[in-house]
Design a protein around this motif. Structure first.
Motif, PDB file in Angstrom:
ATOM      1  N   ILE A 155       1.893   4.149   3.401  1.00 41.09           N
ATOM      2  CA  ILE A 155       1.421   3.694   4.710  1.00 41.09           C
ATOM      3  C   ILE A 155       2.466   2.774   5.341  1.00 41.09           C
ATOM      4  O   ILE A 155       2.875   1.797   4.729  1.00 41.09           O
ATOM      5  CB  ILE A 155       0.085   2.930   4.591  1.00 41.09           C
ATOM      6  CG1 ILE A 155      -0.988   3.854   4.009  1.00 41.09           C
ATOM      7  CG2 ILE A 155      -0.350   2.375   5.935  1.00 41.09           C
ATOM      8  CD1 ILE A 155      -2.272   3.138   3.669  1.00 41.09           C
TER       9      ILE A 155
ATOM     10  N   GLU B 266      -3.092  -7.860   2.443  1.00 42.19           N
ATOM     11  CA  GLU B 266      -3.301  -7.973   3.889  1.00 42.19           C
ATOM     12  C   GLU B 266      -4.275  -6.927   4.425  1.00 42.19           C
ATOM     13  O   GLU B 266      -4.248  -5.763   4.001  1.00 42.19           O
ATOM     14  CB  GLU B 266      -1.982  -7.732   4.643  1.00 42.19           C
ATOM     15  CG  GLU B 266      -0.910  -8.769   4.450  1.00 42.19           C
ATOM     16  CD  GLU B 266       0.394  -8.327   5.101  1.00 42.19           C
ATOM     17  OE1 GLU B 266       1.037  -9.162   5.756  1.00 42.19           O
ATOM     18  OE2 GLU B 266       0.774  -7.140   4.939  1.00 42.19           O
TER      19      GLU B 266
ATOM     20  N   LEU C 262      -4.956  -4.451   7.616  1.00 37.61           N
ATOM     21  CA  LEU C 262      -3.966  -3.740   8.448  1.00 37.61           C
ATOM     22  C   LEU C 262      -3.508  -4.580   9.631  1.00 37.61           C
ATOM     23  O   LEU C 262      -2.315  -4.662   9.930  1.00 37.61           O
ATOM     24  CB  LEU C 262      -4.554  -2.430   8.990  1.00 37.61           C
ATOM     25  CG  LEU C 262      -4.712  -1.251   8.041  1.00 37.61           C
ATOM     26  CD1 LEU C 262      -5.150  -0.035   8.839  1.00 37.61           C
ATOM     27  CD2 LEU C 262      -3.431  -0.961   7.294  1.00 37.61           C
TER      28      LEU C 262
ATOM     29  N   LEU D 252       0.863  -1.187   0.000  1.00 34.49           N
ATOM     30  CA  LEU D 252       0.000   0.000   0.000  1.00 34.49           C
ATOM     31  C   LEU D 252       0.893   1.228   0.000  1.00 34.49           C
ATOM     32  O   LEU D 252       1.797   1.340   0.828  1.00 34.49           O
ATOM     33  CB  LEU D 252      -0.901   0.020   1.239  1.00 34.49           C
ATOM     34  CG  LEU D 252      -1.971  -1.061   1.337  1.00 34.49           C
ATOM     35  CD1 LEU D 252      -3.016  -0.655   2.377  1.00 34.49           C
ATOM     36  CD2 LEU D 252      -2.641  -1.306   0.002  1.00 34.49           C
TER      37      LEU D 252
ATOM     38  N   VAL E 113       2.521  -2.469   4.472  1.00 44.85           N
ATOM     39  CA  VAL E 113       1.313  -3.291   4.354  1.00 44.85           C
ATOM     40  C   VAL E 113       1.235  -3.869   2.946  1.00 44.85           C
ATOM     41  O   VAL E 113       1.258  -3.116   1.967  1.00 44.85           O
ATOM     42  CB  VAL E 113       0.045  -2.450   4.631  1.00 44.85           C
ATOM     43  CG1 VAL E 113      -1.199  -3.340   4.626  1.00 44.85           C
ATOM     44  CG2 VAL E 113       0.178  -1.689   5.943  1.00 44.85           C
ATOM     45  N   HIS E 114       1.171  -5.181   2.825  1.00 48.39           N
ATOM     46  CA  HIS E 114       0.996  -5.807   1.517  1.00 48.39           C
ATOM     47  C   HIS E 114      -0.424  -5.565   0.996  1.00 48.39           C
ATOM     48  O   HIS E 114      -1.369  -5.482   1.786  1.00 48.39           O
ATOM     49  CB  HIS E 114       1.245  -7.312   1.604  1.00 48.39           C
ATOM     50  CG  HIS E 114       2.646  -7.662   2.019  1.00 48.39           C
ATOM     51  ND1 HIS E 114       3.021  -8.917   2.386  1.00 48.39           N
ATOM     52  CD2 HIS E 114       3.772  -6.893   2.125  1.00 48.39           C
ATOM     53  CE1 HIS E 114       4.312  -8.937   2.689  1.00 48.39           C
ATOM     54  NE2 HIS E 114       4.784  -7.716   2.561  1.00 48.39           N
TER      55      HIS E 114
END
Lengths: 245, 245
Positions: free
Chosen positions: A21, A59, A61, A18, A55-56
């Protein structure tokens, strides 16, 4: 899943993350009467930071926070709470970010994604010090416990993140069973009081503290702790509730 | 600054906004004994949502939240608190986002930035109902108060955001002077009790409530409220603290 372990892949993989982030967890542990947190020291820099990550795309959070915590501590079942988002425009500086990357042999172009603005989602975690295996990431020389009272200067706004985490922990002390997650299986009343005192940063009166804790109905009294003079040995306690939240 | 007001510019302007981050504030007001929140109804859709917005590259998160609140209420000095980030991977669905944009005559390409994953930063605001001027944005037919007890279905995870905001408000009721921000300048003890009851969703005992409120030392008693029978008229009160946080 450990894309953070390899600098090359980590830098290339920006597009699977993301954008903008990060997650910077404050990982609390308690040992020998001191409240501690885990810090990374970046390679050859003397720069210290919270052990963060990204963050992938795949995923949630909370899943990302659990993966980051597992990578740094070896622990999967961790008490974890999101507490604030840090989003000031100028919270990160490009110069520090460049220094961190030098040890990987990576020169960051001016428009590199790591130099863009990031917001950081603050989580705090409470873990049993004796169970954790602190593990550095690919950019760090060390991942080590530091006494909360003697932290080195931290990069970016990470000191403010730690302060806010501690504020939240103080506010939640009574209803979140903080002790259940920070103490080992068995402990003395003095251990528990010392934990509360380090979190609150003030001394507590012993008999009042003991009365209050026992009145909550969450402690089970076990045998006495074996030590020198048995007649003075304190009782051991454990929490009645299950140890996973 | 009102980039949200013009759909065309708003859609074009994606590159001036932080990617993947929205702010969806829960704006509480209190009127005629009811706790209310502001909702938008998107044009020709019967879709309801929290009155949200995006973050400009040039803004801190809190500044963005204040701008969004000012645009929707006309108020600048608002009590505002960040309370949680909503970041589940599938929290938004593309179909709903497309429906919302249809009324603007905009067809969203599959890779349009509005269709990507967003995390939403939750803020709650407490405002004086009598001072606000609810104002729709460029995508909406209306921006209107709804009783918290009778909300329509909301898009995405906005109902969960409202629930979490209310949870937080309940927890903060005693230390955050909620009444100071939700009530007009002067009010009766019954008004204050009714406010607490709607937030807590349970009745409170009148004399206990009055004793507790007066013991806090935050209320100043004024003249009696003018009404029919003067001998039964209740006293008016106001908060001693300043009205801005």
């Amino acid at each position: 899943m450990n894309s953070e372990r390899s600098p090359a892949r980590f830098v290339l993989d920006g597009h699977e993350l993301l954008p903008g982030i990060s997650i910077d967890p404050v990982i609390f542990g308690f040992h020998e009467g001191q409240l501690k947190i885990l810090l990374l020291e970046f390679r050859d820099t003397r720069l210290f930071a919270l052990p963060g990550g990204f963050v992938h795309e795949t995923e949630n959070l909370d899943e990302a926070a659990r993966r980051i915590l597992a990578d740094r501590t070896g622990l999967r079942d961790i008490y974890l709470e999101q507490f604030y988002v840090f989003g000031d425009r100028d919270r990160r500086d490009a110069e520090t970010q460049r220094k961190i990357m030098v040890s990987t042999g990576t020169q960051l172009d001016d428009d590199h994604w790591l130099l863009r603005r990031f917001i950081s989602i603050g989580y705090y975690a409470l873990i049993d010090f004796t169970q954790a295996t602190p593990t550095p990431d690919a950019l760090s020389d060390s991942c080590t416990w530091y006494d909360l009272a003697e932290l080195p200067p931290l990069i970016f706004d990470h000191s403010a993140i730690v302060r806010k985490a501690l504020d939240t922990l103080q506010k939640n002390l009574d209803d979140k069973l903080v002790g259940l997650n920070l103490l080992p299986e068995t402990f003395t009343m003095a251990d528990l009081q010392r934990l509360y005192e380090t979190i609150l940063a003030r001394p507590l009166q012993r008999t009042n503290f003991q009365r209050k804790m026992l009145s909550l109905g969450i402690l089970e009294r076990l045998e006495k702790k074996m030590s020198g003079g048995a007649h003075k040995a304190p009782y051991l306690y454990r929490f009645i509730s299950p140890t996973t939240p």
